[in-house]
Write an enzyme that holds these catalytic residues in place. Structure first.
Site, mmCIF file in Angstrom:
data_model
loop_
_atom_site.group_PDB
_atom_site.id
_atom_site.type_symbol
_atom_site.label_atom_id
_atom_site.label_comp_id
_atom_site.label_asym_id
_atom_site.label_seq_id
_atom_site.Cartn_x
_atom_site.Cartn_y
_atom_site.Cartn_z
ATOM 1 N N THR A 20 0.666 -1.178 -0.002
ATOM 2 C CA THR A 20 -0.009 -0.002 0.110
ATOM 3 C C THR A 20 0.786 1.188 -0.098
ATOM 4 O OG1 THR A 20 -1.848 -1.136 1.083
ATOM 5 C CG2 THR A 20 -1.804 1.329 1.380
ATOM 6 N N ASP B 283 1.402 -6.390 -4.552
ATOM 7 C CA ASP B 283 0.635 -6.469 -3.300
ATOM 8 C C ASP B 283 1.166 -7.631 -2.484
ATOM 9 O OD1 ASP B 283 -2.701 -5.705 -2.425
ATOM 10 O OD2 ASP B 283 -1.582 -7.816 -1.869
ATOM 11 N N SER B 284 1.474 -7.544 -1.434
ATOM 12 C CA SER B 284 1.820 -8.447 -0.668
ATOM 13 C C SER B 284 1.353 -9.932 -0.692
ATOM 14 C CB SER B 284 2.217 -8.200 0.813
ATOM 15 O OG SER B 284 1.470 -8.159 1.594
ATOM 16 N N SER B 285 0.149 -10.120 -1.183
ATOM 17 C CA SER B 285 -0.565 -11.406 -1.418
ATOM 18 C C SER B 285 -0.091 -12.135 -2.600
ATOM 19 C CB SER B 285 -2.025 -11.029 -1.690
ATOM 20 O OG SER B 285 -2.774 -10.224 -0.753
ATOM 21 N N ASP C 17 0.153 -7.080 4.751
ATOM 22 C CA ASP C 17 -0.632 -8.382 4.792
ATOM 23 C C ASP C 17 0.005 -9.593 5.052
ATOM 24 O OD1 ASP C 17 -2.928 -6.698 4.043
ATOM 25 O OD2 ASP C 17 -3.308 -7.459 2.208
ATOM 26 N N THR D 285 2.358 -10.333 14.150
ATOM 27 C CA THR D 285 1.603 -10.977 13.371
ATOM 28 C C THR D 285 0.714 -9.641 13.040
ATOM 29 O OG1 THR D 285 -0.448 -12.576 13.375
ATOM 30 C CG2 THR D 285 0.042 -11.639 15.440
ATOM 31 N N THR E 229 -0.970 -23.200 18.897
ATOM 32 C CA THR E 229 -2.354 -22.887 19.409
ATOM 33 C C THR E 229 -2.869 -21.498 18.724
ATOM 34 O OG1 THR E 229 -3.486 -21.787 21.451
ATOM 35 C CG2 THR E 229 -1.145 -21.083 21.048
ATOM 36 N N GLN E 230 -4.276 -21.776 18.476
ATOM 37 C CA GLN E 230 -5.269 -20.855 17.780
ATOM 38 C C GLN E 230 -5.195 -19.479 18.783
ATOM 39 O OE1 GLN E 230 -8.887 -22.531 16.864
ATOM 40 N NE2 GLN E 230 -8.249 -24.254 15.676
ATOM 41 N N CYS E 231 -4.841 -19.732 19.912
ATOM 42 C CA CYS E 231 -4.701 -18.532 20.891
ATOM 43 C C CYS E 231 -3.946 -17.449 20.534
ATOM 44 C CB CYS E 231 -4.649 -18.831 22.264
ATOM 45 S SG CYS E 231 -5.994 -20.060 22.998
HETATM 46 N N1 ASP Z 1 -2.791 -4.976 0.406
HETATM 47 C C1 ASP Z 1 -1.872 -4.597 0.918
HETATM 48 C C2 ASP Z 1 -0.555 -5.585 0.746
HETATM 49 O O1 ASP Z 1 -0.168 -6.376 1.754
HETATM 50 C C3 ASP Z 1 -2.012 -4.049 2.160
HETATM 51 C C4 ASP Z 1 -0.736 -3.322 3.042
HETATM 52 O O2 ASP Z 1 0.202 -3.017 2.324
HETATM 53 O O3 ASP Z 1 -0.964 -2.813 3.898
HETATM 54 O O4 ASP Z 1 0.436 -5.339 -0.215
#
Ligand code: ASP
Length: 339
Positions: free
Chosen positions: A12, A56-58, A89, A165, A275-277
């Protein structure tokens, strides 16, 4: 003048709104540079290395992690520190992965980004990038870098990368480090805390490039149909499973599920119990519902985050024999778990 290399991967911080689609898309580093004229007043010599196509980091995958590690290795001696601009992300995954891939770091490798693009008036990006650059150059009284590990700087806090995280999609304070206090807090001064990680010796940097994706991540939920898990337990494609269980590492005592686990480990596969916690750790055998795990050779992931557990397994399986991975998985390699 201290020297920092900015590695720009996207996210972003370097996005603008596409007028046709209305979605945010990545732009070149020049746009960031233009919007932060303060970079020229920092008394830091800044060079940049940009991904050919910022993402985008995805979209980030292990090839990108290797690319970043290679850039750091080939520029290691020339710079005081490294600042990686990255989407938030998956920033904790990249930070965790890099912490395992870069062994013997004695310089700061800091990831940062923003929740609002750098060109918007209320952007959090400016402060994040400026303070990250400052931390990347900060030295103690003996001239050693204050930070000698992979960390995330975001909204006034510096977190150990493999303890962090992402926990908010809209707050500027987008990260937390549930089981380890921040490494530093930026106020009027930058307040560095003393808990650095133990491996931090001024050693030689070693890059581990191997990364395996023969792993699965499973999150249990009450009433889950265990039949759908069979493909994750298929040894032909999977060497290791990270399993997010309940509370201190508990799971249903379902016979079919236990059989899947037993067969998988009997065939040499690894199962890591985390753990999910949001905080706390796995203690196998504390409850009857985790006794089976303790007996079946399932490894306790202690208080590792999902991001650390997944990337540690990818890293270890990519570089070591499965037997070595079984013992290394339990060890505290880069400050990622509490013994
Ligand atoms: N979708 C964006 C990413 O992870 C969100 C961000 O940068 O905060 O690339």
């Amino acid at each position: 003048m201290p020297k920092v290399l900015i590695i720009y991967t996207g996210g972003t911080i370097g996005m603008i709104t596409d007028v046709e689609t209305g979605s945010l898309t990545s732009v070149d580093f020049d746009v960031i540079d233009k919007h932060v004229p303060e970079l020229k007043r920092l008394n830091i010599e800044i060079d940049t290395h940009c991904f050919a196509k910022p993402v985008d980091s995805s979209e980030i995958n292990s090839e990108h992690w290797i690319q970043i590690a290679d850039v750091i290795e080939s520029n290691y001696d020339q710079y005081d520190g490294f600042v990686i601009l990255h989407g938030s992300d998956t920033m904790s995954y990249t930070a965790s992965a890099l912490s395992f891939m870069l062994e013997g770091l004695s310089k700061p490798v800091l990831l940062t980004g923003s929740q609002l693009p750098i060109g918007t008036i209320r952007t959090d990006g400016k402060e994040n990038i400026i303070t990250a650059l400052q931390i990347a150059c900060d030295k103690d009284a003996s001239g050693k870098p204050r930070i000698q590990e992979v960390a995330i700087y975001f909204e006034y806090y510096l977190y150990r990368g493999n303890r962090s995280t992402k926990d908010s999609a809209n707050l500027f304070k987008a990260f937390r480090s549930p089981n380890l206090a921040p490494l530093a807090v930026a106020g009027v001064d930058i307040d560095y805390k003393s808990h650095r990680h133990s491996e931090e010796v001024a050693g030689n940097l070693t890059i581990h490039r191997g990364v395996s994706n023969r792993i699965a991540l499973i999150k249990l939920f009450p009433g889950m149909n265990m039949q759908i898990l069979s493909s994750a337990f298929d040894r032909e494609h999977v060497d290791g499973i990270v399993m997010e269980t309940f509370g201190s590492g508990n799971a249903p005592t379902d016979e079919y599920f236990q059989e899947l686990c037993t067969n998988f480990t009997a065939e040499g596969g690894l199962i890591l119990n985390i753990t999910q916690c949001a905080s706390g750790k796995v203690q196998q055998g504390k409850y009857a519902t985790s006794e089976f795990f303790a007996q079946a050779g399932i490894i306790s992931g202690a208080d590792m985050t999902t991001e650390a557990a997944v990337t540690k397994m990818m890293h270890l399986l990519g570089n070591y024999s499965i037997d070595a991975v079984r013992s290394l998985m339990r060890e505290n390699l880069r400050g990622e778990l509490t013994d």
